[in-house]
Write an enzyme that holds these catalytic residues in place. Structure first.
Site, short mmCIF file in Angstrom:
data_model
loop_
_atom_site.label_atom_id
_atom_site.label_comp_id
_atom_site.label_asym_id
_atom_site.label_seq_id
_atom_site.Cartn_x
_atom_site.Cartn_y
_atom_site.Cartn_z
N ASP A 318 0.84 -1.20 0.00
CA ASP A 318 0.00 0.00 0.00
C ASP A 318 0.87 1.25 0.00
O ASP A 318 0.62 2.20 0.73
CB ASP A 318 -0.93 -0.04 1.21
CG ASP A 318 -2.07 0.96 1.11
OD1 ASP A 318 -2.26 1.56 0.02
OD2 ASP A 318 -2.77 1.16 2.11
N ARG A 322 0.05 9.07 0.50
CA ARG A 322 -0.73 9.20 1.74
C ARG A 322 -0.13 8.36 2.87
O ARG A 322 -0.41 8.60 4.04
CB ARG A 322 -2.20 8.81 1.50
CG ARG A 322 -2.37 7.37 1.12
CD ARG A 322 -3.80 6.94 0.84
NE ARG A 322 -3.77 5.60 0.26
CZ ARG A 322 -3.55 5.35 -1.04
NH1 ARG A 322 -3.42 6.33 -1.90
NH2 ARG A 322 -3.46 4.10 -1.48
N ASN A 323 0.67 7.38 2.53
CA ASN A 323 1.28 6.51 3.55
C ASN A 323 2.76 6.80 3.78
O ASN A 323 3.49 5.97 4.31
CB ASN A 323 1.07 5.04 3.19
CG ASN A 323 -0.36 4.61 3.47
OD1 ASN A 323 -1.02 5.20 4.33
ND2 ASN A 323 -0.84 3.63 2.74
N ASP A 336 2.47 2.61 7.73
CA ASP A 336 1.41 1.67 7.34
C ASP A 336 1.91 0.40 6.69
O ASP A 336 1.37 -0.04 5.69
CB ASP A 336 0.45 2.34 6.35
CG ASP A 336 -0.60 3.16 7.09
OD1 ASP A 336 -0.64 3.08 8.32
OD2 ASP A 336 -1.36 3.86 6.41
P1 ADP Z 1 -4.89 4.30 7.75
O1 ADP Z 1 -3.70 3.75 7.06
O2 ADP Z 1 -5.66 3.23 8.46
O3 ADP Z 1 -5.69 5.12 6.79
P2 ADP Z 1 -3.04 6.09 8.95
O4 ADP Z 1 -2.13 5.38 9.85
O5 ADP Z 1 -2.52 6.34 7.58
O6 ADP Z 1 -4.41 5.30 8.88
O7 ADP Z 1 -3.39 7.47 9.62
C1 ADP Z 1 -4.30 8.43 9.10
C2 ADP Z 1 -3.72 9.85 9.18
O8 ADP Z 1 -3.24 10.15 10.49
C3 ADP Z 1 -2.53 10.08 8.27
O9 ADP Z 1 -2.90 10.44 6.99
C4 ADP Z 1 -1.79 11.21 8.98
O10 ADP Z 1 -2.33 12.45 8.64
C5 ADP Z 1 -2.06 10.92 10.44
N1 ADP Z 1 -0.94 10.18 11.04
C6 ADP Z 1 -0.78 8.84 11.06
N2 ADP Z 1 0.34 8.48 11.71
C7 ADP Z 1 0.93 9.62 12.12
C8 ADP Z 1 2.15 9.92 12.85
N3 ADP Z 1 2.97 8.95 13.27
N4 ADP Z 1 2.43 11.21 13.10
C9 ADP Z 1 1.60 12.19 12.67
N5 ADP Z 1 0.45 11.98 11.98
C10 ADP Z 1 0.10 10.71 11.70
MG MG Z 2 -2.69 5.40 5.76
#
Ligand code: ADP
Ligand code: MG
Length: 456
Positions: A318, A322-323, A336
């Site tokens: 993935d 965005r990741n 992720d």
């Molecule tokens: P998912 O993969 O299930 O969609 P994510 O882990 O990508 O969830 O998290 C969603 C959002 O949260 C990210 O797009 C980002 O904006 C924020 N985010 C995630 N992890 C972090 C982090 N370690 N520090 C700051 N922001 C984060």
């Molecule tokens: Mg994500």
């Protein structure tokens, strides 16, 4: 505290240890710490009981080795008997000819999120509903298990009310599923007490969880807490994500700090990435702020993290802007990798990111490091278009067939020729013809060194 045990193994520099007790220190040379803090070994000393170590805030000093434990990897258990989504009929076909004690576990079709244990006995197949509630699994509401592996182990030893004990797994062909044991996180030093995590502002939401900015009070550091939504049935995916993170540590991968597991609460605590996701970063700042050198740096950072995953034969599945997350120092890190080995959410949930996924992965579920490379090509395109959605004018349903017919995205408006050339080499229909992440990383690194500071 076993003094002998600690003295036997010696820790090399950069080993991470976690404290089990408060240590106030006896002399000026000592480094006081509180329980639950993560320390990094700097070097050993003449005395095997003492190490010179560093706290996350940079303070260094002597620490007694019997106050801390090394943090270890959490491994996943393979579940060869787990067949994913399957209805009753199909299970009965798979289990014939019946054989006493032959079994499989499938995802329940009638009760989404629950499971079904199918066992052959007396020439028939019995189907037992495995209920998932409050983070535990049970068949009889008397004995509860943390995961499917524990449940299977239990009923292998004893039928305990079932028609027979489990004797022989019907092994799934192809990609296996994994389960993970919460207690192993504890044993390996990854568990953080909930009272040490103070949740702050909501940063974003994902499929199973919300992400908050948080304070890890005992270390006085800002962290990100990924909080699983209430009583969510995806907790095994969540734990798998954390377990993958325990073994993958690299400056360009978002690193795991620990895990909170108390009652129904499940949180993954990671380093805080202050500038959010790369795609948000690109979109919000745009071409007036982002320089060529920023673009090449984000690309090179990401490729380096991916080259590390490639060296460990871990497939991300993935990879997309965005990741990738950006920290305060503008370092890009891949996040992720939870779905790295866990495929069912992808395959059944319809969440497959079509525009990022390589054609052979879409068509044949052939996910490899080379399919990640394809996604990296799309990510490069995102970087050079300041976060546009790929294949702007093509309907989603047509993307794969157009690609197979030879269509490739145009060169973004402001994109160096060598970068577009790299994208085209990456988007080769034959996975083996695509460059490796190692090669991509080396090339981007060279480009980075030769570029000067110019506005795009
Ligand atoms: P998912 O993969 O299930 O969609 P994510 O882990 O990508 O969830 O998290 C969603 C959002 O949260 C990210 O797009 C980002 O904006 C924020 N985010 C995630 N992890 C972090 C982090 N370690 N520090 C700051 N922001 C984060
Ligand atoms: Mg994500």
């Amino acid at each position: 505290m076993s003094e002998q045990k600690q003295a036997e193994e010696s820790w090399s520099p950069d080993t991470e240890v976690v404290s089990m007790y408060n240590f106030r220190g006896n002399s000026k040379e000592d480094l006081p710490f509180r329980r639950g803090e993560v320390l990094t070994i700097v070097r050993s000393t003449k005395d095997p009981m003492w190490y010179f170590a560093r706290l996350p805030n940079g303070k260094t000093g002597m620490i007694p080795s019997n106050y801390v434990q090394k943090r270890g990897e959490v491994k996943l258990h393979a579940m060869p008997w787990f067949h994913g989504k399957m209805d009753r009929k199909e299970a009965e076909v798979k289990l014939s000819p019946t054989e006493e004690g032959l079994f499989l576990v499938r995802e329940s079709m009638n009760f989404p999120g629950d499971y079904t244990l199918c066992i052959c006995s007396g020439g028939k197949v019995e189907h037992y509903h495995i209920i998932y509630s409050h983070n535990k699994l049970t068949i009889d509401e008397e004995v509860f298990f943390e995961n499917l592996s524990q449940l299977v182990e239990y009923y292998k030893k004893d039928a305990d009310g079932l028609c027979t004990s489990l004797k022989k797994p019907l092994e799934k062909k192809g990609k296996l599923e994994y389960s993970v044991d919460q207690s192993i996180f504890k044993k390996q030093g990854w568990i953080i007490s909930q009272k040490h995590i103070e949740l702050g502002e909501l940063l974003g939401g994902g499929h199973f969880a919300n992400v908050y900015k948080a304070r890890y009070t005992s270390c006085n550091t800002v962290v990100a807490a990924k909080v699983l939504r209430d009583n969510n049935k995806a907790s095994h995916l969540f734990l798998a994500e954390a377990s993958v993170m325990t073994s993958l540590r690299h400056p360009n991968l978002v690193s795991l700090i620990g895990l909170v597991t108390e009652g129904d609460t499940l949180q993954i605590i990671t380093e805080f990435m202050a500038k959010g996701s790369l795609v948000e970063y690109l979109r919000s700042r745009g071409r007036s702020v982002i320089m060529k050198e920023d673009q090449i740096k984000f690309a090179s950072d990401t490729a380096r993290g991916m080259a590390f995953l490639e060296s460990k034969s871990v497939v991300h599945r993935d990879l997309a802007a965005r990741n990738v997350l950006i920290n305060d120092d503008d370092v890009a890190k891949v996040s992720d990798f939870g779905l790295a080995r866990h495929t069912s959410a992808n395959q059944d949930g319809g969440h497959l990111p079509i525009k990022w996924t390589a054609p052979e992965a879409l068509r044949k579920s052939d996910f490899t490091n080379k399919s990640d490379v394809w996604s990296f090509g799309i990510l490069l395109w995102e970087i050079y278009t300041f976060g546009r959605v790929p294949y702007p004018k093509i309907p989603l349903a047509d993307v794969v067939s157009r690609i197979e017919d030879g269509y490739r995205m145009d060169k973004p408006d402001v994109c160096p020729d060598d970068i577009y050339d790299l994208m085209l080499r990456i988007w080769n229909l034959k996975p083996e013809k695509r460059p490796s992440f190692k090669a991509i990383s080396d090339q981007l690194n060279k480009m980075k060194e030769t570029r000067t500071t110019t506005r795009v």
